[in-house]
Design a protein around this motif. Structure first.
Motif, PDB file in Angstrom:
ATOM      1  N   ALA A 145       0.898  -1.261   0.030  1.00 49.99           N
ATOM      2  CA  ALA A 145       0.193  -0.008  -0.112  1.00 49.99           C
ATOM      3  C   ALA A 145       0.858   1.418  -0.113  1.00 49.99           C
ATOM      4  N   LEU A 146       0.208   2.240  -0.673  1.00 50.59           N
ATOM      5  CA  LEU A 146       0.934   3.549  -0.387  1.00 50.59           C
ATOM      6  C   LEU A 146       0.326   4.430   0.710  1.00 50.59           C
ATOM      7  N   LEU A 147       1.065   5.180   1.191  1.00 49.32           N
ATOM      8  CA  LEU A 147       0.675   6.031   2.471  1.00 49.32           C
ATOM      9  C   LEU A 147       0.984   7.248   1.985  1.00 49.32           C
ATOM     10  N   PHE A 148       0.013   8.153   2.722  1.00 49.34           N
ATOM     11  CA  PHE A 148       0.150   9.782   2.498  1.00 49.34           C
ATOM     12  C   PHE A 148      -1.027  10.461   3.209  1.00 49.34           C
ATOM     13  N   GLY A 149      -0.332  11.736   3.438  1.00 51.47           N
ATOM     14  CA  GLY A 149      -1.412  12.552   4.340  1.00 51.47           C
ATOM     15  C   GLY A 149      -0.420  13.790   4.859  1.00 51.47           C
ATOM     16  N   SER A 150      -1.134  14.035   6.119  1.00 50.85           N
ATOM     17  CA  SER A 150      -0.666  15.372   6.515  1.00 50.85           C
ATOM     18  C   SER A 150      -0.957  15.589   7.966  1.00 50.85           C
ATOM     19  N   GLU A 151      -0.102  16.245   8.881  1.00 44.54           N
ATOM     20  CA  GLU A 151      -0.450  16.787  10.357  1.00 44.54           C
ATOM     21  C   GLU A 151      -0.934  18.207   9.857  1.00 44.54           C
ATOM     22  N   PHE A 152      -1.905  18.519  10.711  1.00 39.27           N
ATOM     23  CA  PHE A 152      -2.284  19.772  10.627  1.00 39.27           C
ATOM     24  C   PHE A 152      -2.184  20.496  11.810  1.00 39.27           C
ATOM     25  N   PRO A 153      -1.836  21.951  11.875  1.00 41.06           N
ATOM     26  CA  PRO A 153      -1.451  22.794  13.038  1.00 41.06           C
ATOM     27  C   PRO A 153      -2.650  23.088  13.971  1.00 41.06           C
ATOM     28  N   THR A 154      -3.447  22.064  14.620  1.00 42.47           N
ATOM     29  CA  THR A 154      -4.356  22.314  15.317  1.00 42.47           C
ATOM     30  C   THR A 154      -4.032  22.101  16.736  1.00 42.47           C
ATOM     31  N   GLY A 155      -2.827  21.685  16.986  1.00 39.61           N
ATOM     32  CA  GLY A 155      -2.418  21.509  18.508  1.00 39.61           C
ATOM     33  C   GLY A 155      -1.956  22.743  19.214  1.00 39.61           C
ATOM     34  N   ARG A 156      -2.383  22.679  20.563  1.00 39.34           N
ATOM     35  CA  ARG A 156      -1.816  23.834  21.150  1.00 39.34           C
ATOM     36  C   ARG A 156      -0.424  24.319  21.279  1.00 39.34           C
ATOM     37  N   THR A 157      -0.310  25.742  21.161  1.00 40.56           N
ATOM     38  CA  THR A 157       0.952  26.083  20.924  1.00 40.56           C
ATOM     39  C   THR A 157       1.365  27.375  22.005  1.00 40.56           C
ATOM     40  N   ASN A 158       0.350  27.714  22.770  1.00 47.79           N
ATOM     41  CA  ASN A 158       0.466  28.859  23.883  1.00 47.79           C
ATOM     42  C   ASN A 158       0.525  28.310  25.146  1.00 47.79           C
ATOM     43  N   LYS A 159       1.133  27.091  25.439  1.00 49.89           N
ATOM     44  CA  LYS A 159       1.035  26.495  26.932  1.00 49.89           C
ATOM     45  C   LYS A 159       2.350  27.308  27.234  1.00 49.89           C
ATOM     46  N   LYS A 160       2.086  27.690  28.848  1.00 45.20           N
ATOM     47  CA  LYS A 160       2.966  28.474  29.654  1.00 45.20           C
ATOM     48  C   LYS A 160       3.496  27.761  30.643  1.00 45.20           C
ATOM     49  N   ASP A 161       4.767  28.187  31.274  1.00 40.42           N
ATOM     50  CA  ASP A 161       5.285  27.312  32.332  1.00 40.42           C
ATOM     51  C   ASP A 161       4.871  28.023  33.698  1.00 40.42           C
ATOM     52  N   ILE A 162       5.641  27.441  34.934  1.00 39.73           N
ATOM     53  CA  ILE A 162       5.154  27.702  36.074  1.00 39.73           C
ATOM     54  C   ILE A 162       5.235  29.512  36.580  1.00 39.73           C
ATOM     55  N   ASP A 163       5.966  29.940  35.649  1.00 35.88           N
ATOM     56  CA  ASP A 163       6.402  31.565  35.712  1.00 35.88           C
ATOM     57  C   ASP A 163       5.579  32.287  34.836  1.00 35.88           C
ATOM     58  N   ASN A 164       4.576  31.544  34.030  1.00 42.52           N
ATOM     59  CA  ASN A 164       3.584  32.239  33.236  1.00 42.52           C
ATOM     60  C   ASN A 164       4.426  32.831  32.022  1.00 42.52           C
ATOM     61  N   VAL A 165       5.571  32.150  31.652  1.00 41.12           N
ATOM     62  CA  VAL A 165       6.199  32.290  30.485  1.00 41.12           C
ATOM     63  C   VAL A 165       6.034  31.273  29.312  1.00 41.12           C
ATOM     64  N   ARG A 166       5.924  31.523  28.092  1.00 40.80           N
ATOM     65  CA  ARG A 166       5.517  30.447  27.169  1.00 40.80           C
ATOM     66  C   ARG A 166       6.533  29.565  26.877  1.00 40.80           C
ATOM     67  N   PHE A 167       6.194  28.312  26.723  1.00 44.57           N
ATOM     68  CA  PHE A 167       7.327  27.236  26.423  1.00 44.57           C
ATOM     69  C   PHE A 167       7.936  27.376  25.043  1.00 44.57           C
ATOM     70  N   ASP A 168       9.028  27.053  24.843  1.00 44.29           N
ATOM     71  CA  ASP A 168       9.502  26.942  23.674  1.00 44.29           C
ATOM     72  C   ASP A 168       8.668  25.859  22.740  1.00 44.29           C
ATOM     73  N   ALA A 169       9.029  26.036  21.496  1.00 40.92           N
ATOM     74  CA  ALA A 169       8.214  25.267  20.401  1.00 40.92           C
ATOM     75  C   ALA A 169       8.297  23.719  20.603  1.00 40.92           C
ATOM     76  N   GLU A 170       9.568  23.242  21.177  1.00 34.50           N
ATOM     77  CA  GLU A 170       9.690  21.856  20.911  1.00 34.50           C
ATOM     78  C   GLU A 170       8.943  21.174  22.324  1.00 34.50           C
ATOM     79  N   PHE A 171       8.573  22.037  23.233  1.00 33.83           N
ATOM     80  CA  PHE A 171       7.821  21.664  24.374  1.00 33.83           C
ATOM     81  C   PHE A 171       6.235  22.020  24.481  1.00 33.83           C
ATOM     82  N   GLN A 172       5.901  22.376  23.174  1.00 30.99           N
ATOM     83  CA  GLN A 172       4.231  22.547  23.025  1.00 30.99           C
ATOM     84  C   GLN A 172       3.989  21.501  22.471  1.00 30.99           C
ATOM     85  N   PRO A 173       2.560  21.068  23.100  1.00 30.86           N
ATOM     86  CA  PRO A 173       1.768  20.065  22.530  1.00 30.86           C
ATOM     87  C   PRO A 173       1.672  20.103  21.113  1.00 30.86           C
TER      88      PRO A 173
END
Length: 274
Positions: free
Chosen positions: A155-183
């Motif tokens: 079988a051939l496989l194809f598709g995409s991930e879409f940017p629907t996940g949360r990207t504004n999560k903040k840490d305990i000091d109310n500072v936004r997490f870096d991109a690699e730690f965003q869901p």
């Protein structure tokens, strides 16, 4: 249920990762069907008009850096981060458009545990950020079986991930997490590949290759293209209404280095074989 297939799967995978930085977001593998592997993608498609659903959970346990080790990196003019673990739970729903074409949707929920960092411009300090969690990126997955004969399927496989996940999560000091730690990644990431399998009585042999082209997303960050390669052997000792399988798999993933604002992170990316 007439005209449908329900596959209830609850899988907990406990994995221990080395200390190399390996920012990990959910993979797009979508195992489904009456039998088969977990991460390796089977070439088998659903029959027309039938559907399947599954739930899986994975836990990645890292050999994380201690605070003392993070401090030593900062004194060596190096930026370093660490997380104790990543847990991913995801739902997958699949539907047979035709006997040879199946489409699937996958929605993950992601947890990063105990994120800590040390920076070269602040030597001797460790920043404790806490945990990050939330809904990850939605995947739309297509699978077209172009060969099926004498127990062999491809079988051939194809598709995409879409940017629907949360990207504004903040840490305990109310500072936004870096991109690699965003869901979520904030990026549109197409993928393509192939899957093949061979059925021999109660045994099944499977292999799949999948390449994801990761684009720039949240915070001008490209998390790096990902190449997944997998193989599996399954054995079905029970073929009744309630069937179960024994599964042995080899899973590999190569990830390119992360790049932010045009600058590559030398402590990211790499190859992992499980």
């Amino acid at each position: 249920m007439r005209g449908s297939v329900i596959r209830s799967v609850f899988v907990i995978i406990l994995l221990s990762f080395p200390r190399a930085a390996f920012a990990h977001h959910p993979v797009v593998e979508t195992g489904f069907g009456r039998r088969g592997p977990i991460r390796t993608i089977a070439a088998q498609t659903l029959e027309k008009g039938k559907w399947a659903a599954s739930f899986q959970m994975e836990h990645f346990d890292f050999d994380s850096f201690s605070d003392e080790e993070l401090v030593s990196f900062s004194l060596e003019v190096k930026d370093a981060h660490s997380a104790d673990s990543i847990t991913q739970a995801f739902m997958v729903g699949s539907y047979g458009i035709t006997d040879d074409l199946t489409v699937s949707l996958k929605l993950p929920y992601v947890w990063f545990d105990n994120i800590r960092e040390a920076h070269a411009d602040e030597p001797g300090e460790v920043h404790v950020h806490g945990d990050s969690d939330g809904i990850g990126d939605l995947s739309l997955f297509g699978q077209y079986r172009f060969f099926s004969r004498s127990g062999y399927e491809a079988a051939l496989l194809f598709g995409s991930e879409f940017p629907t996940g949360r990207t504004n999560k903040k840490d305990i000091d109310n500072v936004r997490f870096d991109a690699e730690f965003q869901p979520g990644s904030g990026s549109f990431d197409p993928f393509f590949g192939m899957a093949g399998q061979k059925s021999i009585g109660s045994f099944g042999l499977y292999a799949s290759l999948l390449y994801m082209v990761v684009t720039e997303g949240d915070q001008d960050t490209d998390l790096g293209d990902t190449f997944s390669y997998n193989a599996a052997l399954s054995y079905s000792p029970c073929q009744g209404p309630l069937a179960w399988d024994l599964i042995l798999e080899l899973n590999g993933e190569y990830k390119q280095r992360q790049e932010t604002a045009g600058i590559k992170d030398p402590n990211s990316g790499g190859n992992v074989i499980l």
